[in-house]
Scaffold this motif. Structure first.
Motif, PDB file in Angstrom:
ATOM      1  N   LEU A 433    -102.734 -38.448 -19.032  1.00 41.04           N
ATOM      2  CA  LEU A 433    -104.396 -37.913 -19.338  1.00 41.04           C
ATOM      3  C   LEU A 433    -104.518 -39.039 -20.403  1.00 41.04           C
ATOM      4  O   LEU A 433    -105.698 -38.570 -20.933  1.00 41.04           O
ATOM      5  CB  LEU A 433    -103.282 -37.076 -19.987  1.00 41.04           C
ATOM      6  N   SER A 434    -103.623 -39.821 -21.356  1.00 37.64           N
ATOM      7  CA  SER A 434    -103.994 -41.054 -22.159  1.00 37.64           C
ATOM      8  C   SER A 434    -105.858 -41.336 -21.539  1.00 37.64           C
ATOM      9  O   SER A 434    -106.081 -42.115 -22.096  1.00 37.64           O
ATOM     10  CB  SER A 434    -103.871 -41.524 -22.252  1.00 37.64           C
ATOM     11  N   GLU A 435    -105.589 -41.625 -20.098  1.00 44.79           N
ATOM     12  CA  GLU A 435    -107.020 -42.211 -19.463  1.00 44.79           C
ATOM     13  C   GLU A 435    -108.179 -41.815 -20.042  1.00 44.79           C
ATOM     14  O   GLU A 435    -109.216 -41.729 -19.644  1.00 44.79           O
ATOM     15  CB  GLU A 435    -106.886 -42.738 -18.123  1.00 44.79           C
ATOM     16  N   VAL A 436    -107.828 -40.058 -19.879  1.00 46.49           N
ATOM     17  CA  VAL A 436    -109.569 -38.746 -20.347  1.00 46.49           C
ATOM     18  C   VAL A 436    -109.800 -40.186 -21.539  1.00 46.49           C
ATOM     19  O   VAL A 436    -108.899 -39.810 -22.359  1.00 46.49           O
ATOM     20  CB  VAL A 436    -108.589 -37.921 -20.549  1.00 46.49           C
ATOM     21  N   SER A 437    -110.936 -39.704 -21.394  1.00 42.14           N
ATOM     22  CA  SER A 437    -111.573 -40.713 -22.698  1.00 42.14           C
ATOM     23  C   SER A 437    -113.297 -39.338 -22.867  1.00 42.14           C
ATOM     24  O   SER A 437    -113.522 -39.074 -24.547  1.00 42.14           O
ATOM     25  CB  SER A 437    -112.446 -41.761 -22.628  1.00 42.14           C
TER      26      SER A 437
END
Ligand code: FAD
Length: 516
Positions: A433-437
């Motif tokens: 989820l941290s890839e979502v910007s």
């Protein structure tokens, strides 16, 4: 659950070996097994793990013939197993034949390249060289001949045969054969371009190409967008009469029948219905949250986030939006660390009775109807709702890409009644989820993760035979979304997928009534 410290989790469709299970998986098994021996601290292993996960998704249909496993040799409990198999360096891949003996150390396994395609092809070569006893679920992989085809239907009780014409170097025929091994009423064979009798009998000029061949000698060419593995497999798996082994034949006419108490509402299976979204609201807020007589801590935080994105982005009838907004402001303004469900429920019911407000108070599935009462329904509507919300946030120009997805993650984590589903979703969120910007990457993240779940659940008991789990959208729904890499493997064209998703789930595409 999640293997502590390991590189793989239960959601990866990779068997996580332990000293207790290793014999059951590797010794005398009916399927061949590829094992990755790795050490979780080793950089090459970490770098390789996404490839191995992608491979597991890529060959998931092959499981009855060949399965993938992994073991973390950095875990002291596992050391003895790794030593027994004479593993010294990591990562090491080994191939174990079906019916391997306890003393077998497996075969060294070298792929021409350590990408999904290279390993997939190496697996096929290992299977071809497999000695007797052959894994019983594995169909023949060698090229066929006119002589074999002439008597094919005398010895095989299938109504149709797919013939893949290709040159000797191509793997497509064997890949498609394995992709179809869990499907009934069809067999697949490869035919080499040098098999002149068959090539001229069918008038084949393109290699690769795929023909359907019937008893009596009739044949037709299979129409696909690209002459490539994924397109053949998808088309063959969905031919009339073809069904997943052990499942009833899907009703492909879209004249679905059901054995539910509810009357069947005719609907278009490739549209979004407001009835499902409003039903999801009712069920999530009034039924799922009621599991908590007192809502506090993380659950309260989750409920607040969920209400807040609903109030901001739920599309459709203004009376429903008004209700959501007033419940949201009631909830955000409650003081204290506890909210009782009764108070929350009263807020939902009261606001719904105020002027210009309404909240549906029962479920009525339309696009999420299942052919059986226990299939589809609520989980289908949860996916649909959050796809809609991510798309609405994008249209609204939301700057925080994580807003909707975090609300979904927390909601699912705290309230979603299917606990294994919640765990799986949480591990996907932890992983990436941290890839979502941005709001754009949020829409795409949910789409790819939903496809991962579809990949994992294809053929599962929870799959409605009338709504097979596919990599979505299908080539029929969005031809432009599908394309090929230079090497011939399938690739999504994200420049096409994104506009497709944003239109499919946009407010203006949602149908407010069903067909009657
Ligand atoms: P669903 O998968 O529910 O999809 C609903 C609709 O969304 C489809 O009809 C299609 O129109 C559309 N759609 C399909 N794929 C995509 C995509 N990639 N992007 C956008 N739209 C798409 N079940 C389990 O058995 N095990 C689990 O671990 C599990 N985890 C889940 C986790 C979550 C968060 C949720 C919401 C559900 C989970 N489920 C799980 C349930 C399962 O995913 C399905 O929802 C259920 O089996 C019903 O399937 P369905 O055929 O209605 O399609």
């Amino acid at each position: 659950g999640v293997e502590a410290g390991g590189l793989y989790t239960a959601t990866d469709q990779i068997i996580l070996l332990t000293p207790a299970t290793v014999d059951a998986v590797l010794v005398n098994s009916t399927a061949a097994v590829v094992v990755e021996f790795y050490a979780s601290w080793c950089g090459h292993c970490i770098a390789f793990s996404p490839t191995y996960k992608n491979l597991a998704r890529d060959v998931r249909e092959w499981k009855p013939a060949v399965d993938l496993a992994a073991i973390d040799c950095a875990d002291e409990n596992n050391r003895k197993v790794c030593t027994n198999y004479s593993v010294r360096g990591y990562p090491t891949l080994k191939f174990f034949n079906a019916y391997s003996k306890a003393e077998s150390k497996g075969q060294a396994f070298r792929a021409s390249s350590r990408d999904v395609r290279g390993i997939r092809q190496a697996i096929i070569e290992k299977l071809e060289k497999h000695q007797e006893p052959w894994p019983p679920a594995c169909p023949p992989l060698e090229p066929t001949s006119k002589a074999e085809i002439d008597s094919f239907f005398e010895t095989n009780s299938v109504p149709q045969l797919a013939l893949i014409f290709e040159d000797a170097k191509s793997y497509i025929g064997r890949e498609v054969t394995l992709d179809l091994l869990q499907f009934d009423n069809i067999a697949v064979r490869r035919v080499l371009d040098t098999e002149e009798a068959l090539v001229s009998q069918l008038g084949v000029t393109d290699f690769p190409s795929c023909y359907l061949y019937y008893p009596g000698g009739n044949f037709t060419r299979l129409k696909v967008k690209y002459e490539a593995r994924t397109f053949y497999s998808y088309a063959l798996q969905r031919l009339p009469g073809v069904s997943r082994s052990g499942k009833p034949t899907p009703n492909i006419t879209h004249q679905k029948t059901n054995s539910t108490e509810e009357p069947w509402r005719r609907f278009n299976a490739v549209r979004v219905y407001m009835a499902d979204l409003e039903s999801a609201l009712h069920y999530s807020l009034r039924v799922e949250v009621s599991a908590f007589p007192v809502i506090n801590g993380d659950a309260l935080k989750a409920l607040k986030m969920y209400m807040s994105v609903l109030a901001k982005y739920f599309p459709g009838r203004s009376v429903v939006k008004n209700s959501l907004k007033s419940v949201d402001s009631w909830l955000q303004n409650t003081s204290g660390s506890d909210v009782s469900f009764d108070d929350f429920r009263e807020a939902l019911d009261n606001t719904a009775q105020a002027p210009d407000t309404a909240l549906p108070d029962r479920v009525r599935w339309v696009g999420c109807q299942g052919s059986q009462p226990h299939l589809r329904g609520y989980p289908c509507a949860v996916w649909t709702l959050f796809h809609v919300l991510t798309v609405q946030a994008l249209h609204a120009g939301a700057s925080d890409g994580l807003e909707v997805l975090t609300a979904m993650r927390e909601y699912v984590h705290a309230f979603f009644g299917c606990r294994p589903c919640a765990q799986h979703f949480e591990s996907m969120a932890q992983e990436s989820l941290s890839e979502v910007s941005s709001s754009t990457t949020a829409v795409l993240w949910l789409w790819t993760r939903h496809n991962r779940v579809n990949n994992r659940l294809a053929g599962a008991l929870s799959e409605d035979p009338d709504f097979p789990k596919i990599q979505w959208p299908s080539p029929e729904m969005c031809p432009l979304c599908h394309t090929l890499k230079v090497n011939g493997d399938h690739k999504w064209d994200l420049d096409q997928v994104l506009p497709f998703l944003t239109k499919y789930y946009s407010n203006s595409s949602i149908l407010t009534d069903f067909l009657d």
